[in-house]
Write an enzyme that holds these catalytic residues in place. Sequence first.
Site, mmCIF file in Angstrom:
data_model
loop_
_atom_site.group_PDB
_atom_site.id
_atom_site.type_symbol
_atom_site.label_atom_id
_atom_site.label_comp_id
_atom_site.label_asym_id
_atom_site.label_seq_id
_atom_site.Cartn_x
_atom_site.Cartn_y
_atom_site.Cartn_z
ATOM 1 N N PRO A 9 0.793 -1.221 0.000
ATOM 2 C CA PRO A 9 0.000 0.000 0.000
ATOM 3 C C PRO A 9 0.828 1.275 0.000
ATOM 4 O O PRO A 9 1.865 1.363 0.649
ATOM 5 C CB PRO A 9 -0.837 -0.108 1.284
ATOM 6 C CG PRO A 9 -0.147 -1.101 2.131
ATOM 7 C CD PRO A 9 0.564 -2.032 1.206
ATOM 8 N N ASN A 10 0.338 2.211 -0.771
ATOM 9 C CA ASN A 10 0.865 3.568 -0.889
ATOM 10 C C ASN A 10 2.180 3.666 -1.654
ATOM 11 O O ASN A 10 2.650 4.767 -1.919
ATOM 12 C CB ASN A 10 1.002 4.240 0.484
ATOM 13 C CG ASN A 10 -0.328 4.347 1.183
ATOM 14 O OD1 ASN A 10 -1.295 4.821 0.591
ATOM 15 N ND2 ASN A 10 -0.416 3.871 2.410
ATOM 16 N N ARG A 17 5.053 11.147 -2.457
ATOM 17 C CA ARG A 17 4.706 10.948 -1.043
ATOM 18 C C ARG A 17 5.945 11.138 -0.174
ATOM 19 O O ARG A 17 6.929 10.418 -0.313
ATOM 20 C CB ARG A 17 4.160 9.538 -0.830
ATOM 21 C CG ARG A 17 3.898 9.222 0.629
ATOM 22 C CD ARG A 17 3.531 7.761 0.813
ATOM 23 N NE ARG A 17 3.416 7.458 2.228
ATOM 24 C CZ ARG A 17 3.655 6.277 2.745
ATOM 25 N NH1 ARG A 17 4.025 5.268 1.980
ATOM 26 N NH2 ARG A 17 3.541 6.077 4.034
ATOM 27 N N TYR A 22 10.972 9.009 1.605
ATOM 28 C CA TYR A 22 10.969 7.946 0.602
ATOM 29 C C TYR A 22 11.707 8.298 -0.686
ATOM 30 O O TYR A 22 11.798 7.465 -1.586
ATOM 31 C CB TYR A 22 9.525 7.536 0.280
ATOM 32 C CG TYR A 22 8.795 7.023 1.490
ATOM 33 C CD1 TYR A 22 9.098 5.776 2.022
ATOM 34 C CD2 TYR A 22 7.819 7.788 2.123
ATOM 35 C CE1 TYR A 22 8.441 5.303 3.148
ATOM 36 C CE2 TYR A 22 7.159 7.315 3.251
ATOM 37 C CZ TYR A 22 7.481 6.082 3.755
ATOM 38 O OH TYR A 22 6.826 5.620 4.876
ATOM 39 N N ASN A 74 8.189 -5.283 -0.816
ATOM 40 C CA ASN A 74 8.099 -4.164 0.107
ATOM 41 C C ASN A 74 6.633 -4.138 0.526
ATOM 42 O O ASN A 74 5.791 -3.636 -0.213
ATOM 43 C CB ASN A 74 8.503 -2.846 -0.549
ATOM 44 C CG ASN A 74 8.452 -1.688 0.427
ATOM 45 O OD1 ASN A 74 7.778 -1.761 1.446
ATOM 46 N ND2 ASN A 74 9.141 -0.613 0.106
ATOM 47 N N ALA A 77 2.960 -0.735 4.840
ATOM 48 C CA ALA A 77 2.383 -0.801 6.192
ATOM 49 C C ALA A 77 1.942 -2.208 6.585
ATOM 50 O O ALA A 77 1.842 -2.511 7.775
ATOM 51 C CB ALA A 77 1.215 0.168 6.303
ATOM 52 N N ASP A 87 1.225 -15.660 6.539
ATOM 53 C CA ASP A 87 0.708 -17.012 6.331
ATOM 54 C C ASP A 87 0.744 -17.404 4.858
ATOM 55 O O ASP A 87 0.992 -18.566 4.526
ATOM 56 C CB ASP A 87 -0.713 -17.132 6.879
ATOM 57 C CG ASP A 87 -0.773 -17.121 8.401
ATOM 58 O OD1 ASP A 87 0.291 -17.200 9.053
ATOM 59 O OD2 ASP A 87 -1.892 -17.015 8.935
ATOM 60 N N GLU A 98 12.735 -9.023 1.978
ATOM 61 C CA GLU A 98 11.890 -7.902 2.382
ATOM 62 C C GLU A 98 12.705 -6.621 2.216
ATOM 63 O O GLU A 98 13.853 -6.562 2.659
ATOM 64 C CB GLU A 98 11.481 -8.098 3.850
ATOM 65 C CG GLU A 98 10.571 -7.052 4.401
ATOM 66 C CD GLU A 98 10.202 -7.332 5.867
ATOM 67 O OE1 GLU A 98 9.932 -6.346 6.573
ATOM 68 O OE2 GLU A 98 10.192 -8.505 6.293
ATOM 69 N N HIS A 100 12.683 -2.259 2.466
ATOM 70 C CA HIS A 100 12.058 -1.019 2.928
ATOM 71 C C HIS A 100 12.932 0.140 2.506
ATOM 72 O O HIS A 100 14.158 0.100 2.689
ATOM 73 C CB HIS A 100 11.887 -1.007 4.455
ATOM 74 C CG HIS A 100 11.000 -2.109 4.921
ATOM 75 N ND1 HIS A 100 9.635 -2.050 4.797
ATOM 76 C CD2 HIS A 100 11.288 -3.317 5.453
ATOM 77 C CE1 HIS A 100 9.117 -3.179 5.251
ATOM 78 N NE2 HIS A 100 10.099 -3.965 5.647
ATOM 79 N N ARG A 107 12.576 4.812 12.920
ATOM 80 C CA ARG A 107 11.306 5.528 12.844
ATOM 81 C C ARG A 107 10.439 5.194 14.055
ATOM 82 O O ARG A 107 10.941 4.758 15.083
ATOM 83 C CB ARG A 107 10.615 5.196 11.520
ATOM 84 C CG ARG A 107 11.473 5.690 10.330
ATOM 85 C CD ARG A 107 10.815 5.520 9.019
ATOM 86 N NE ARG A 107 9.591 6.326 8.956
ATOM 87 C CZ ARG A 107 8.653 6.134 8.048
ATOM 88 N NH1 ARG A 107 8.784 5.188 7.146
ATOM 89 N NH2 ARG A 107 7.577 6.899 8.049
ATOM 90 N N ARG A 111 6.823 0.737 13.684
ATOM 91 C CA ARG A 111 7.419 0.329 12.404
ATOM 92 C C ARG A 111 8.604 -0.628 12.583
ATOM 93 O O ARG A 111 9.131 -1.154 11.626
ATOM 94 C CB ARG A 111 7.879 1.548 11.615
ATOM 95 C CG ARG A 111 6.756 2.430 11.156
ATOM 96 C CD ARG A 111 7.257 3.502 10.203
ATOM 97 N NE ARG A 111 6.284 4.547 10.015
ATOM 98 C CZ ARG A 111 5.279 4.504 9.147
ATOM 99 N NH1 ARG A 111 5.119 3.442 8.374
ATOM 100 N NH2 ARG A 111 4.433 5.514 9.042
#
Length: 146
Positions: A9-10, A17, A22, A74, A77, A87, A98, A100, A107, A111
């Site tokens: 998301p986002n 943003r 970011y 990524n 949230a 799962d 993963e 970020h 942060r 998070r």
Amino acid sequence: MDVLVINGPNLNTLGTREPEVYGSTTLAVIEAGLVAQGAAAGLDVDTFQSNHEGAIIDRLHAARSDGTRFVIINPGAFTHTSVAIRDAFAAVEIPFCEVHISNVHAREEFRRRSYLADQAVGVLAGFGAFGYTMAMEFVIDQLKGQ
């Protein structure tokens, strides 16, 4: 397909943003770079972004049968909230990294907890968009070693 890159998301708003957090690189630029990086190594790379948890889970389930050998994600949230995505990774048994963009450990407290990190082969955080490039280099090395 060899590598699936999932953005949560986002992340479709990258470039506009909170650029102080970011950066100014758009998701389209990141994805195009990863596809080219993979192609240069002889790998097919597919990208997927969704703001919806269920769509991400459905895409992971599809990866189980479409030849995906590694996932770079990524989760945005969902990193800090989604037992369901955790799962799904356990169910499909595809190795993943993963990523970020920001240093989540520097942060807000909430998070700093990832529901995925202990299942991930590796976690990159705080390297900006370059973290994706590093993850892809790792994946290329892993897949070429098989």
